[in-house]
Design an enzyme around this catalytic site. Sequence first.
Site, PDB file in Angstrom:
ATOM      1  N   LYS A  92     -54.358 -56.422 -72.483  1.00 43.77           N
ATOM      2  CA  LYS A  92     -55.190 -57.426 -72.194  1.00 43.77           C
ATOM      3  C   LYS A  92     -55.801 -57.973 -73.479  1.00 43.77           C
ATOM      4  CE  LYS A  92     -56.223 -57.450 -67.928  1.00 43.77           C
ATOM      5  NZ  LYS A  92     -57.223 -56.797 -66.871  1.00 43.77           N
ATOM      6  N   ARG A 144     -63.366 -55.867 -67.453  1.00 46.44           N
ATOM      7  CA  ARG A 144     -62.499 -55.526 -67.091  1.00 46.44           C
ATOM      8  C   ARG A 144     -61.653 -54.406 -67.977  1.00 46.44           C
ATOM      9  NH1 ARG A 144     -59.667 -60.567 -64.653  1.00 46.44           N
ATOM     10  NH2 ARG A 144     -61.298 -62.105 -65.173  1.00 46.44           N
ATOM     11  N   GLY A 165     -53.701 -53.877 -60.613  1.00 44.33           N
ATOM     12  CA  GLY A 165     -54.369 -53.226 -59.439  1.00 44.33           C
ATOM     13  C   GLY A 165     -55.080 -51.632 -59.463  1.00 44.33           C
ATOM     14  N   ARG A 181     -49.781 -62.243 -70.466  1.00 46.09           N
ATOM     15  CA  ARG A 181     -49.221 -60.962 -70.802  1.00 46.09           C
ATOM     16  C   ARG A 181     -47.769 -61.283 -70.527  1.00 46.09           C
ATOM     17  NH1 ARG A 181     -51.689 -57.667 -65.303  1.00 46.09           N
ATOM     18  NH2 ARG A 181     -50.826 -59.433 -64.008  1.00 46.09           N
ATOM     19  N   HIS A 195     -50.854 -58.553 -54.102  1.00 44.81           N
ATOM     20  CA  HIS A 195     -50.368 -57.118 -54.676  1.00 44.81           C
ATOM     21  C   HIS A 195     -49.173 -56.562 -54.196  1.00 44.81           C
ATOM     22  CE1 HIS A 195     -50.704 -52.780 -54.014  1.00 44.81           C
ATOM     23  NE2 HIS A 195     -51.555 -52.799 -55.649  1.00 44.81           N
ATOM     24  N   SER A 217     -16.917 -30.771 -71.615  1.00 46.25           N
ATOM     25  CA  SER A 217     -17.722 -31.770 -70.911  1.00 46.25           C
ATOM     26  C   SER A 217     -18.719 -31.005 -70.370  1.00 46.25           C
ATOM     27  CB  SER A 217     -16.724 -32.276 -69.632  1.00 46.25           C
ATOM     28  OG  SER A 217     -17.761 -33.147 -68.888  1.00 46.25           O
ATOM     29  N   CYS A 244     -20.940 -34.640 -67.956  1.00 49.90           N
ATOM     30  CA  CYS A 244     -20.551 -35.076 -66.652  1.00 49.90           C
ATOM     31  C   CYS A 244     -21.598 -34.630 -65.599  1.00 49.90           C
ATOM     32  CB  CYS A 244     -19.287 -34.764 -66.192  1.00 49.90           C
ATOM     33  SG  CYS A 244     -18.820 -33.105 -66.122  1.00 49.90           S
ATOM     34  N   TYR A 268     -18.620 -39.478 -75.005  1.00 46.66           N
ATOM     35  CA  TYR A 268     -18.832 -40.191 -73.679  1.00 46.66           C
ATOM     36  C   TYR A 268     -19.976 -39.787 -72.741  1.00 46.66           C
ATOM     37  CZ  TYR A 268     -15.870 -36.752 -71.474  1.00 46.66           C
ATOM     38  OH  TYR A 268     -15.281 -35.612 -70.850  1.00 46.66           O
TER      39      TYR A 268
HETATM   40  C1  PEP Z   1     -22.353 -30.019 -63.490  1.00 46.51           C
HETATM   41  O1  PEP Z   1     -22.586 -28.710 -63.152  1.00 46.51           O
HETATM   42  O2  PEP Z   1     -23.042 -30.438 -64.113  1.00 46.51           O
HETATM   43  C2  PEP Z   1     -21.162 -30.543 -62.932  1.00 46.51           C
HETATM   44  C3  PEP Z   1     -20.890 -31.766 -63.187  1.00 46.51           C
HETATM   45  O3  PEP Z   1     -20.395 -29.907 -61.744  1.00 46.51           O
HETATM   46  P1  PEP Z   1     -20.908 -29.702 -60.631  1.00 46.51           P
HETATM   47  O4  PEP Z   1     -22.232 -30.673 -60.175  1.00 46.51           O
HETATM   48  O5  PEP Z   1     -19.970 -30.088 -59.525  1.00 46.51           O
HETATM   49  O6  PEP Z   1     -21.289 -28.457 -60.153  1.00 46.51           O
END
Ligand code: PEP
Length: 893
Positions: free
Chosen positions: A26, A97, A106, A353, A469, A777, A844, A864
């Site tokens: 502000k 303020r 708020g 803002r 709000h 992975s 993953c 990835y």
């Molecule tokens: C993990 O362990 O990150 C994974 C992708 O396998 P899961 O969640 O199936 O154990």
Amino acid sequence: MTKWVYTFGDGQAEGRAHMKNLLGGKGANLAEMSSLGVPVPAGFTISTEVCTYYYENGETYPSDLTDQANAALAETERVMGAKFGATDGPLLLVSVRSGARASMPGMMDTVLNLGLNDQTVENLIKLSGDERFCYDSYRRFIQMYSDVVMEVDHEHFEVHLERMKEAKGYTLDTEMTGDDWKALVGLYKEEVQKHLGRSFPEDPHEQLWGAVGAVFGSWMNKRAITYRRLHGIPADWGTAVNVQAMVFGNMGEDCATGVCFTRDPSTGENAYYGEYLVNAQGEDVVAGIRTPQPLTVASKEATQTDLPSLEELMPDLYQQLYDVRVNLETHYKDMQDMEFTIQQNKLWMLQTRTGKRTSAAALRIAVEMVEEGLIDKAEAVRRMDPAQLDQLLHPMLDPKAEKDVLGKGLPASPGAASGQVVFTADEAEAWVKEGKKVILTRVETSPEDIGGMHVAEGILTTRGGMTSHAAVVARGMGTPCVAGAGTLTVNYNAKTLTAGGVVINEGDVITLDGASGEVMRGEVPKIQPELTGNFAKLMEWVDEFRILKVRANAETPLDASTARNFGCQGIGLCRTEHMFFDPQRITHVRQMILASTEDERRAALDKLLPYQRQDFVELFTIMAGLPVTVRLLDPPLHEFLPHTDADMAEVAKAAGVDMDTLKNRASQLHEANPMLGHRGCRLGVTYPEIYEMQARAIFEAAAEVAMKGEEVLPEVMIPLVSVKSEFDRLKEVVDRVVGEVWAKTGAKVDYMVGTMIELPRAALVADKIAEGAEFFSFGTNDLTQTTYGLSRDDAGNFLVPYQEMGVIEVDPFVSIDPDGVGELVSTAAERGRKTRPDIKLGICGEHGGDPASVHFCNGVGLDYVSCSPYRVPIARLAAAQAALGEEGVHSTA
Ligand code: PEP
Ligand code: MG
């Protein structure tokens, strides 16, 4: 000498917009506006460094602060041509303020009309000639100051007002006369004396320092702490204090006050949008007691109201306000949210803002600003908050669905939500803990409700406007909200919501449509939004910047096609065990698990093979041309065991064994700690026929799809490897089966065999594992579990209190722990690359869809990330932002 205080006003300022860390959002913007020549009431900002000093030094101020503040006050007096505490001649009143670096709506407290006392109020009457206005201002000040600074709850004052109105037979505040307000001031002061045993401070300087102290004190109040926790704002940032000359929008019919946005914060349309009230103070606009009027003729027509717009009522001032809009938006190159006051036909800007906006508006504004040449594509990509993008992917009401509409309010925050009605924020939190979905239903919300608002599916209020709000906070959180549904009545005592003759009780399900403002009875079906138009444009730009590829964790055809529609670049994790729970298969799976001999197991596996093959045919077809990583069977076997006698009997029959034999076998399989037990590749090593069947299913499917002319790119992934020889043995099994399938089918496709890195040991010996593994992975779910020694299934019980106590900042299962788990990831990546420079690396675990974790993965140079289908666009955006080097990204959780 440290400079603690920065002045602004009269077309100048000591601060600028980039000094947000020091002056708060502000203060920095007031300074900037003033420098731009926008009419800003003069004042000064006490820097955030004073807040830090205050908490580091036992709640005391730097010794030279008073002198600096007095000098700044004198400068404010000079610019405004008025004196603070003047009992004669022009009188300066101020507002005090808070203003933190990041906007905390708020959360912090404000005091207005500061400087009034029994003498100055008389002077103000002389100056304004309006006793009624003066005593109304004075009583507002006492009430607000007592509440915020002296902690005498405002309800104690409201009671007096209500009583007086009743005694006089008034229904509206506007019926109160000057004498009435004056009498009320006396009662208010007695109330303070009664509560605190001392009188209300009359000395304006004492009032000023009391308010400054209260602002710093409120930095550590519960609401502020909760807000900071929810938004990842560190406590050591501190708040600044803004002291600014008061201007009045309630001095008569030539006065007004309002809020406006340079573009529509709901839709993003490039149209001036705002609300105002004639003869009112700013708080009246957001309090929802009087219905605010539209700023422009266009929005008057759109909302079909009879109330006159500012454009019609005060055309010259509207034009000035319009010029400010153009000036500020061109300058800031972003949508601004401004507060203004018109005092006796003079326009004053109180605040600007960056405006909070719905996700749809954020997208439209970012894309249109690129098209208008105001910002470039990279800036548009940087601006889009991944969490906001998330909301655009959420369901809307199915237009074809039947609706039982109970009433309509303002479309305050878009998205459709259904849930059970609860009437307090505490109940919302308690019910959600029990696994229920709730709609928080209130007359209006206040900052105390923040916890309940955060967990609710949707928020419904019966009072308040688009800037109330509830509306502001819900938009910020991305929670669907219908505000000000005035035809509905909330009765807190009876716990009912009534609409005409219909009574909705606590626990009944309703549906909100935050895009239309409709409130409906029961659950209304929803559909997915169209991901075309501006969304598609932004995602195209996103893909121009990002380096990381984004894949999806998917195993069903529906998930896979959803992910493909969201622009995934393959499947990074197909959890094959998820394919085993189908009713047609589960008996065979159980038979396989409970088999006592290899022959018995093979018999069961033979029955499963055609199902698995068909699954892969579908996946490879949907993902044609893109890689599909299939993980071989991973989970502890007990997850599949039959629980009921009926299930047992069915398996016994299929396997041709008696119940007792089967039960014995089941109890032999019992493990004390199955997550660390006979799972993952350990199953493959001990029962290679399982992986053999899966490999056969994968490659026969690959052959079938390839022979139809589609490109198939299978990647077989071995889970939970900790020892190189586990991997090597299983790779041999896969390679052998592939050879057999090629020989049998005459087909041949390229494939890879790799592993998950889910155990610290695997990360440390990654160089050795990479001798055989063509890709890694990172299974960061298990890697987090095993690095911390935290059970993924049980840790929630204490991780939440841990976060509340500040032991940890974020849940490591939500956002990757860069120091521990992350270190193992980068070590494994480095060691893997040493052996195999072209090794493909991905992630993953759930972290693959978390923006902060995506940044981490970008930094480590993974190829990835793979995440659940709905998070694919978020991960794409986060990857682009990471590539653009945007800082300060927080987890979406
Ligand atoms: C993990 O362990 O990150 C994974 C992708 O396998 P899961 O969640 O199936 O154990
Ligand atoms: Mg795992």
